[in-house]
Design a protein around this motif. Structure first.
Motif, PDB file in Angstrom:
ATOM      1  N   THR A 192       6.762 -29.501 -85.153  1.00 31.09           N
ATOM      2  CA  THR A 192       6.862 -29.042 -83.766  1.00 31.09           C
ATOM      3  C   THR A 192       8.280 -29.231 -83.229  1.00 31.09           C
ATOM      4  OG1 THR A 192       6.199 -31.214 -82.926  1.00 31.09           O
ATOM      5  CG2 THR A 192       4.454 -29.556 -83.231  1.00 31.09           C
ATOM      6  N   ILE A 193       8.619 -28.352 -82.280  1.00 35.17           N
ATOM      7  CA  ILE A 193       9.868 -28.488 -81.517  1.00 35.17           C
ATOM      8  C   ILE A 193       9.473 -28.493 -80.044  1.00 35.17           C
ATOM      9  CG2 ILE A 193      12.110 -27.479 -80.975  1.00 35.17           C
ATOM     10  CD1 ILE A 193      11.977 -26.020 -83.659  1.00 35.17           C
ATOM     11  N   THR A 194       9.901 -29.504 -79.330  1.00 37.39           N
ATOM     12  CA  THR A 194       9.572 -29.580 -77.907  1.00 37.39           C
ATOM     13  C   THR A 194      10.845 -29.699 -77.074  1.00 37.39           C
ATOM     14  OG1 THR A 194       9.369 -32.003 -77.919  1.00 37.39           O
ATOM     15  CG2 THR A 194       7.367 -30.718 -78.401  1.00 37.39           C
ATOM     16  N   ILE A 195      10.764 -29.167 -75.865  1.00 34.90           N
ATOM     17  CA  ILE A 195      11.808 -29.355 -74.855  1.00 34.90           C
ATOM     18  C   ILE A 195      11.118 -29.899 -73.616  1.00 34.90           C
ATOM     19  CG2 ILE A 195      13.653 -28.284 -73.504  1.00 34.90           C
ATOM     20  CD1 ILE A 195      13.799 -26.058 -75.550  1.00 34.90           C
ATOM     21  N   ASP A 196      11.558 -31.064 -73.158  1.00 36.21           N
ATOM     22  CA  ASP A 196      10.903 -31.744 -72.028  1.00 36.21           C
ATOM     23  C   ASP A 196       9.418 -31.922 -72.292  1.00 36.21           C
ATOM     24  OD1 ASP A 196      13.403 -31.545 -70.968  1.00 36.21           O
ATOM     25  OD2 ASP A 196      12.898 -30.172 -69.352  1.00 36.21           O
ATOM     26  N   ASP A 197       9.108 -32.283 -73.553  1.00 35.87           N
ATOM     27  CA  ASP A 197       7.736 -32.555 -74.006  1.00 35.87           C
ATOM     28  C   ASP A 197       6.815 -31.334 -73.964  1.00 35.87           C
ATOM     29  OD1 ASP A 197       8.304 -35.265 -74.494  1.00 35.87           O
ATOM     30  OD2 ASP A 197       8.011 -35.745 -72.360  1.00 35.87           O
ATOM     31  N   ILE A 198       7.375 -30.141 -73.859  1.00 35.92           N
ATOM     32  CA  ILE A 198       6.589 -28.902 -73.933  1.00 35.92           C
ATOM     33  C   ILE A 198       6.942 -28.198 -75.237  1.00 35.92           C
ATOM     34  CG2 ILE A 198       6.026 -26.692 -72.830  1.00 35.92           C
ATOM     35  CD1 ILE A 198       7.123 -27.835 -70.210  1.00 35.92           C
ATOM     36  N   ASN A 199       5.926 -27.888 -76.027  1.00 39.68           N
ATOM     37  CA  ASN A 199       6.166 -27.179 -77.282  1.00 39.68           C
ATOM     38  C   ASN A 199       6.783 -25.812 -76.973  1.00 39.68           C
ATOM     39  OD1 ASN A 199       5.898 -25.752 -79.806  1.00 39.68           O
ATOM     40  ND2 ASN A 199       4.292 -27.207 -80.388  1.00 39.68           N
ATOM     41  N   VAL A 200       7.852 -25.450 -77.692  1.00 37.43           N
ATOM     42  CA  VAL A 200       8.522 -24.171 -77.411  1.00 37.43           C
ATOM     43  C   VAL A 200       7.579 -22.986 -77.616  1.00 37.43           C
ATOM     44  CG1 VAL A 200      10.856 -24.995 -77.863  1.00 37.43           C
ATOM     45  CG2 VAL A 200       9.482 -24.068 -79.764  1.00 37.43           C
ATOM     46  N   SER A 201       6.579 -23.157 -78.470  1.00 41.14           N
ATOM     47  CA  SER A 201       5.621 -22.070 -78.709  1.00 41.14           C
ATOM     48  C   SER A 201       4.658 -21.902 -77.538  1.00 41.14           C
ATOM     49  CB  SER A 201       4.834 -22.321 -79.997  1.00 41.14           C
ATOM     50  OG  SER A 201       4.047 -23.493 -79.879  1.00 41.14           O
TER      51      SER A 201
END
Length: 573
Positions: A391-400
């Protein structure tokens, strides 16, 4: 057949024009069938009786019918062309939008020329299908059926003589359809390859001249052009053979009709006028039968074109946005890669077990040799490709889980090769920020050390940039790309070796400016020159698709042999 039906269904979006075109066609076709009967009446009644009044009436009827045919023919052609152009407009726009929506993985395996030929010559083939396959095709069918019925009504014996050629026509039609469909597929494919060759040559004309390869490229083009010509000649030969066969058949049928008709008139089975009408109807019958060859050619070409068009329209995008995706705004830039693996189709993993975390506002550098996976890694963050696992997250939101548009609006990327469009410098810098004011554009250019150059130009920011930035140096194009990204003012910045084409002094100025711009923003810099990233908060060292070490410049010099070796080589150079 499914492809043809699907293509023709596009014409149903324009029902009013289509219905009026069909109505005009039916009226004109039926009106045209009246004339031979009138001529037969003229032979049987007017010539025998010598009545001028009857002759005058028949002349008026023929003129009236001809006027009706002329008016309906105009309406039919105009409305049919209107529907065909609207279908092409809709189909071309759908195709363009679809190409725009498909991911990097699709474009990695396509050539520009191939896509160009699909959106131009292939779509034009569909226009011919609507014109000749729908309106004129139905006209030919109506004419064919109507005349056969009329011929049997006049004399069934002569009608059977005419029908004797039908089995030959059916066999020939099936043969031509299969043969032409294969040939037109080859033609369309060859045109795509030739277009690619032309596009590459025009784009790389300077390289061609540098290596004095004009003769070599001319030979390549001649070979590809010959391929297009040869396949086109083959289709023309098959098509022409149909015309010659039909001419022979109808000549033989006409002779047979005259011979049998002579005895029928002599025996009193039919009148001379009926024989005249029959021969005229036979001449009209030749038109749709001759048109059948052209229609088969049109159908074969449209099927080949339709296959290539729907191949793209039916292409599933590898990057799919969820229905409940979150529209994110003003992300802080807290980035996490957790057990990320990535591979292209049918390949081994390019990235393996990638784990790292970036706090908001941090300056992170990624270094490594060519092919180590640095750029691929950065392409995963804005979802140019999706991870194979992890997984990749930004601000704990998955980019998907984010909408693609909002995700990419929060990430500014300056790539290695900055693409420029034909337009002014102002338009190129403001690309992606169309509402930017001129002061904003100037400020961005100043930050990227491009303003000083622009200020020397006679037309300043309205100066024209040639195709692919032909009027700019490599360094100027990179600075334009930096200005373009600065103008969008995103919370996350990615610089993919974006100062590799500028001189050392300009590079130092840009990095000094970037340190100011990047304050409060999460910044990732992919660099080949370690001298440009020594001040990074963390440096990630990659090799063969894996992270082999992380740390500050000083830490890595003392602990990482790969990093130290790269640094020492660059220092010695």
């Amino acid at each position: 057949m499914k492809i043809v039906v699907r293509l023709l269904s596009y014409s149903l979006y324009y029902k009013v024009a289509l219905l009026f075109a069909l109505a005009s066609m039916i009226i004109g076709t039926l009106a045209g069938l009246i004339v031979p009967s009138i001529l037969g009446i003229a032979v049987d009644e007017v010539l025998q009786s010598g009545s001028k009044n009857k002759l005058l009436i028949l002349i008026i009827v023929i003129i009236t019918v001809s006027c009706i045919r002329g008016i309906t023919a105009y309406l039919q052609d105009y409305l049919a062309e209107s529907v065909a152009q609207k279908v092409c407009f809709k189909l071309r726009n759908e195709l363009f939008s679809k190409i725009q929506s498909l991911g990097f993985d699709f474009h990695d395996n396509q050539t520009t020329g191939n896509l160009l030929s699909r959106t131009t010559s292939d779509v034009d083939a569909i226009r011919m299908l609507i014109l000749f396959g729908t309106i004129r095709g139905l006209s030919s069918i109506i004419t064919l059926i109507s005349i056969i019925v009329i011929l049997f009504f006049l004399t069934w014996k002569l009608a059977l003589v005419v029908l004797a050629i039908i089995p030959i026509l059916i066999w020939r039609t099936i043969f031509m359809s299969k043969k032409l469909r294969t040939l037109w597929t080859e033609v369309q494919s060859a045109i795509g390859k030739m277009t690619t060759l032309i596009q590459e040559n025009f784009t790389g004309i300077k390289i061609i001249k540098v290596f004095a390869s004009q003769n070599y490229e001319t030979q390549r083009f001649n070979q590809q052009s010959s391929s297009v010509a040869n396949f086109t000649y083959l289709t023309a030969r098959v098509f022409a053979s149909q015309g010659s066969l039909l001419t022979l058949l109808f000549s033989l049928v006409t002779v047979a009709v005259l011979l049998v008709g002579f005895y029928e008139v002599k025996s009193g089975q039919i009148s001379p006028g009926q024989l005249v009408s029959f021969i005229f109807y036979l001449a009209i019958l030749a038109i749709p039968i001759r048109m059948s060859g052209f229609m088969i050619n049109t159908y074969a070409r449209s099927v080949a074109a339709g296959q290539r068009i729907f191949e793209i329209l039916d292409q599933a995008s590898s990057i799919i946005e969820k229905n409940d995706a979150t529209n994110v705004r003003n992300l802080r830039g807290h980035i996490k890669f957790n057990n990320v693996f990535f591979k292209y189709k049918s390949t081994e993993n390019i990235l393996k077990n990638i784990n790292f975390e970036i706090q908001p506002g941090q300056f992170i550098a990624i270094v490594g040799g060519s092919g180590s996976g640095k750029t691929t890694l950065m392409h995963l963050l804005p979802r140019f490709y999706d991870v194979s696992s992890g997984t990749i997250t930004i601000d704990d939101i998955n980019v998907s889980d984010m909408t693609i548009g909002s995700l990419r609006n929060n990430i500014g990327i300056v790539m290695q090769d900055t693409f420029t469009f034909s337009g002014t410098l102002k338009e190129n810098i403001s690309y992606g920020s169309e509402n930017a004011t001129l002061p904003d554009i100037i400020k961005a250019a100043q930050f990227s050390e491009l303003h000083e150059y622009i200020d020397t130009l006679p037309e300043k920011y309205d100066s024209w940039v040639g195709e692919r930035g032909i009027t700019l140096s490599g360094g100027q194009k990179q600075r334009l790309g930096i200005a373009r990204t600065i103008l969008t003012d995103p919370p996350i910045l990615i610089f993919d070796d974006s100062t590799s084409s500028v001189d050392t002094i300009t590079e130092q100025k840009i990095h000094s400016t970037l340190s100011t711009i990047a304050k409060g923003k999460t910044t990732l810099v992919i660099a080949h020159r370690i001298s440009t990233v020594q001040q990074a908060d963390t440096i990630i060292v990659m090799d063969n698709g894996s992270i082999v070490n992380t740390g500050t410049h000083d830490q890595l010099l003392s602990t990482d042999n790969l990093y130290r070796r790269i640094f020492e080589i660059q220092l010695s150079n």
